[in-house]
Design an enzyme around this catalytic site. Sequence first.
Site, short mmCIF file in Angstrom:
data_model
loop_
_atom_site.label_atom_id
_atom_site.label_comp_id
_atom_site.label_asym_id
_atom_site.label_seq_id
_atom_site.Cartn_x
_atom_site.Cartn_y
_atom_site.Cartn_z
N ILE A 26 0.91 -1.14 0.00
CA ILE A 26 0.00 0.00 0.00
C ILE A 26 0.96 1.20 0.00
O ILE A 26 1.54 1.53 1.02
CB ILE A 26 -0.94 0.00 1.22
CG1 ILE A 26 -1.83 -1.24 1.20
CG2 ILE A 26 -1.78 1.28 1.22
CD1 ILE A 26 -2.76 -1.37 2.40
N PRO A 27 1.17 1.80 -1.17
CA PRO A 27 2.32 2.67 -1.39
C PRO A 27 2.26 4.07 -0.77
O PRO A 27 2.21 5.09 -1.46
CB PRO A 27 2.39 2.75 -2.92
CG PRO A 27 0.97 2.63 -3.34
CD PRO A 27 0.34 1.66 -2.37
N CYS A 28 2.34 4.14 0.54
CA CYS A 28 2.35 5.43 1.23
C CYS A 28 3.62 6.22 0.93
O CYS A 28 3.64 7.44 1.11
CB CYS A 28 2.14 5.24 2.73
SG CYS A 28 3.30 4.10 3.50
N HIS A 29 4.66 5.54 0.43
CA HIS A 29 5.89 6.26 0.08
C HIS A 29 5.69 7.19 -1.11
O HIS A 29 6.49 8.09 -1.32
CB HIS A 29 7.03 5.26 -0.21
CG HIS A 29 6.76 4.34 -1.36
ND1 HIS A 29 6.00 3.19 -1.22
CD2 HIS A 29 7.11 4.40 -2.66
CE1 HIS A 29 5.92 2.57 -2.39
NE2 HIS A 29 6.59 3.30 -3.29
#
Length: 171
Positions: A126-129
């Site tokens: 879950i690409p919070c970056h």
Amino acid sequence: LMVYEIMETVLAGTLLLAGDEKGLRHLNFIGGKHPITPARSWRRAPDYFTVVKSQLAAYLAGECKHFDMALFPQGTPFQLKVWSVLRDIPYGRVVSYQWVADRIGNPRAVRAVGAANGRNPISIIIPCHRVIGKDGRLTGYGGGLDVKRKLIRLEKAAVSCGNALAGPRRM
């Protein structure tokens, strides 16, 4: 029954993977800001995470742009909504917290979006970056800003390379 595994990576450091029959519940940086320690009731099960480890290794090598596995993050309804939007951010793109707030239909919730982003239990996948400050600066990340910078560079390089090749790569 919650099971877990530890995965060593060069780019992102040591990761804790944890899940159950419903799916992956945690991908956590052991050396990060909010490390998770396996509960006594959890059982170590390396073979359980073969698909997750394989896809993560391919992603971290710049060979995979999409993850295909069952995820089961737990959070408030607001957090789940934010995390759903995060999954829609295209590979290789960065967006602002404002962009996410706009997508959930609550443009004034920028700080709450930041808090939900910071509580993401399944980092990388879950690409919070991919979420940065409105001014373009990198902001906090559970694995540290150095890891966030590396993940963003990895994706930008893979996108640039993919664009130079004859046609899109399938995953």
